[in-house]
Each structure stands twice: as structure tokens, then as C-alpha cells.
Design a protein around this motif. Structure first.
Motif, mmCIF file in Angstrom:
data_model
loop_
_atom_site.group_PDB
_atom_site.id
_atom_site.type_symbol
_atom_site.label_atom_id
_atom_site.label_comp_id
_atom_site.label_asym_id
_atom_site.label_seq_id
_atom_site.Cartn_x
_atom_site.Cartn_y
_atom_site.Cartn_z
ATOM 1 N N ALA A 60 0.749 -1.428 0.020
ATOM 2 C CA ALA A 60 0.207 -0.154 0.056
ATOM 3 C C ALA A 60 0.917 1.205 -0.037
ATOM 4 C CB ALA A 60 -1.255 -0.002 1.433
ATOM 5 N N TYR A 61 2.091 1.352 0.628
ATOM 6 C CA TYR A 61 2.872 2.231 0.579
ATOM 7 C C TYR A 61 3.944 2.926 -0.334
ATOM 8 C CZ TYR A 61 6.112 5.393 2.486
ATOM 9 O OH TYR A 61 7.107 6.012 2.873
ATOM 10 N N MET A 64 0.604 3.228 -3.142
ATOM 11 C CA MET A 64 -0.164 4.602 -3.617
ATOM 12 C C MET A 64 1.034 5.875 -3.155
ATOM 13 S SD MET A 64 -1.419 4.413 0.662
ATOM 14 C CE MET A 64 -2.728 6.083 0.424
ATOM 15 N N TYR A 66 2.643 7.200 -0.974
ATOM 16 C CA TYR A 66 2.130 7.783 0.274
ATOM 17 C C TYR A 66 2.891 8.867 0.791
ATOM 18 C CZ TYR A 66 0.852 7.753 5.599
ATOM 19 O OH TYR A 66 0.574 8.144 6.312
ATOM 20 N N VAL A 229 -6.020 6.188 -2.301
ATOM 21 C CA VAL A 229 -6.821 4.362 -1.264
ATOM 22 C C VAL A 229 -7.971 4.368 -2.193
ATOM 23 C CG1 VAL A 229 -8.458 4.104 0.197
ATOM 24 C CG2 VAL A 229 -6.434 5.417 1.149
ATOM 25 N N ALA A 246 -3.577 0.155 3.595
ATOM 26 C CA ALA A 246 -3.902 1.866 2.762
ATOM 27 C C ALA A 246 -4.946 2.850 3.651
ATOM 28 C CB ALA A 246 -4.504 2.137 1.460
#
Length: 275
Positions: A60-61, A64, A66, A229, A246
């Protein structure tokens, strides 16, 4: 009497405990599923994972982006909230202290605008701003947030400023302060409870907002955290594990800010409600 109080307190405690569990349950489900693989989530989303799988968070990091999305959300939120509080407080001050008919008309016009739902104007808004080249720009989004958030802020500031004695400003004027100095040195510090309340409401609104950034921000490098997300949900498949992870890392900044500033937040809300 004491027995009756104990019973009432027990009922209140049970009721509040049930409300707390209902409130925290969705967050708990997201948390436990953020550590599971997709097949485990589909088999039993209520099951607590046997081991903590951090690969979802890494995925997810990375996907996305982040840090970039966090920076976009931070810039948009900070500038929007700062400008809303500053401009709205100055506007409300002029409305209260200058008894012009135009000011009265504008105040009621701003209050009336709060009843217009965003969904009723979002298509014309996107069409107009798109035709003049103001889409896909975080600064255009900040400008829109100021417009949508100013009415409520002016309304709240207006009621508070009316309770401030004019004699304080007259004394500052006698001491040699200009009108601008009087506002920033005398009036604005007294508005702290209302400012804190407005800042809390606007931070939660702007940081978590999805619809307006979704309409305005198109390029991947302009996405905020809620938009980043959302893009885990594809047309034919959903990456449940990374999506849950996320969601968790997107809510961490808000939780951290609340834990650090919870005393100031509660104090500001209470004082603002009393005023």
C-alpha cells in the motif's frame, strides 16, 4: 438514593460501552483485515489473523505513493484551514462592526448559501473551472474549499464577535492602534475558542474529503490520501488487503494529531459551544 444513582450510572456505563463497541467495530475489522491475504479476508473477514503480515502495508505504501499523497493532503488542508479562519474572521468582523445594508445583505446571503447541497452545483462547477483551465491543480482546490467553508465560519465568528465589547477596540484605538492592529492584537486572540472549533471541523472535512478532490484532481501526482486509497478498487478486482492497509495508514496522521492535541480540541469545542 445512592442505590438508585448506582443503577443509573451502571445503565449509562452499559449504554456508552455498547455505543463505543459499535463505533469502534468497523475500525477493528479494517485493522485485522489489513494483516491478512485476500483469500483469508474472503473466507472469514471476522477472523483474527494468526500472524501479522506486513506485506500489505509495504504494498500500500508503495502503490499509493504515500509520502507524495500525504504532502498533497497536508498542503491542501493547512492552507485551506488557515485561509478560511483568517479571511472568515476578518469578514465577520467587518459585518459586525460596519452596520452597512450591503454587509447585512451579504451576511444573510452567505448564511443562505449553506443550505445549497454541493451535489447540486458540482457539475456546473467542474464545467466552468474546466473551461478556464483551473482543473487538476491543488491551488484551485484550496480556492474552492475557501468558498465552501467560509459561510459556516463567518456565521460562527459573527455570533462570537457580537459578544466582544466595543470599548476594548476603542481603548486600543486611543493607544494608537490602527484598525488592522486592533483586530489582530485585540479581537483575533479573543476568537481562539471559535477558531479552534472551526479548525477542527474543517480539518476533518478537508482531510477526509473525497468527492471534490476526485472531481478536480486528475493527475496521479496531484492525488490526496483518500484518492490514493480509492485507486486500490479496480474495475474487475479489488485488492482487499492493501486497500485495508491503505485505509489504516491514511487515518494514522489524524489519530496522531488528535492524541497530541486532544486537550486543546476538547477545550476548544466546549468553549466554542458555550459561546
Amino acid at each position: 438514593m445512592k442505590r438508585k444513582e448506582y443503577i443509573l450510572n451502571g445503565i449509562k456505563l452499559i449504554f456508552l460501552s455498547i455505543v463505543f463497541v459499535l463505533y469502534i467495530f468497523p475500525f477493528f475489522i479494517v485493522l485485522i483485515n489489513s494483516f491478512k491475504e485476500r483469500k483469508d479476508i474472503l473466507l472469514n473477514p471476522m477472523m483474527i489473523p494468526n500472524k501479522l503480515n506486513l506485506s500489505n502495508y509495504v504494498d500500500a505504501y508503495t502503490k499509493m505513493d504515500y509520502l507524495h499523497a500525504f504532502a498533497n493532503s497536508l498542503i491542501i488542508t493547512v492552507f485551506s484551514v488557515a485561509l478560511i479562519t483568517l479571511l472568515s474572521s476578518m469578514t465577520a468582523y467587518i459585518f459586525v462592526r460596519r452596520k452597512w445594508k450591503f454587509n447585512q445583505f451579504m451576511f444573510f446571503f452567505m448564511v443562505a448559501s449553506m443550505i445549497i447541497p454541493f451535489q447540486g452545483i458540482m457539475i456546473p462547477l467542474v464545467k466552468i473551472y474546466g473551461s478556464i483551465g483551473m482543473m487538476d491543480n491543488k491551488w484551485s482546490l484550496i480556492y474552492m474549499y475557501i468558498g465552501f467553508g467560509a459561510s459556516l465560519a463567518v456565521f460562527m465568528y459573527h455570533g462570537f464577535i457580537k459578544s466582544i465589547p466595543v470599548e476594548l477596540e476603542e481603548a486600543a484605538t486611543i493607544d494608537g492602534c490602527s484598525q488592522l492592529q486592533t483586530f489582530f492584537k485585540i479581537v483575533f486572540p479573543l476568537l481562539k475558542p471559535t477558531t479552534v472549533t472551526i479548525a477542527i471541523l474543517d480539518i476533518l472535512w478537508i482531510w477526509n474529503d473525497f468527492l471534490l478532490p476526485y472531481l478536480v484532481l486528475i493527475s496521479p501526482d496531484q492525488r490526496t490520501l483518500p484518492l490514493s486509497v480509492f485507486y486500490f478498487y479496480g474495475t474487475y478486482t479489488i485488492e482487499y488487503g492493501p486497500a485495508m492497509a491503505a485505509l489504516m495508514i491514511a487515518t494514522i496522521p489524524v489519530i496522531v494529531v488528535y492524541l497530541i492535541m486532544q486537550k486543546q480540541i476538547i477545550k476548544g469545542v466546549l468553549q466554542g459551544s458555550i459561546k
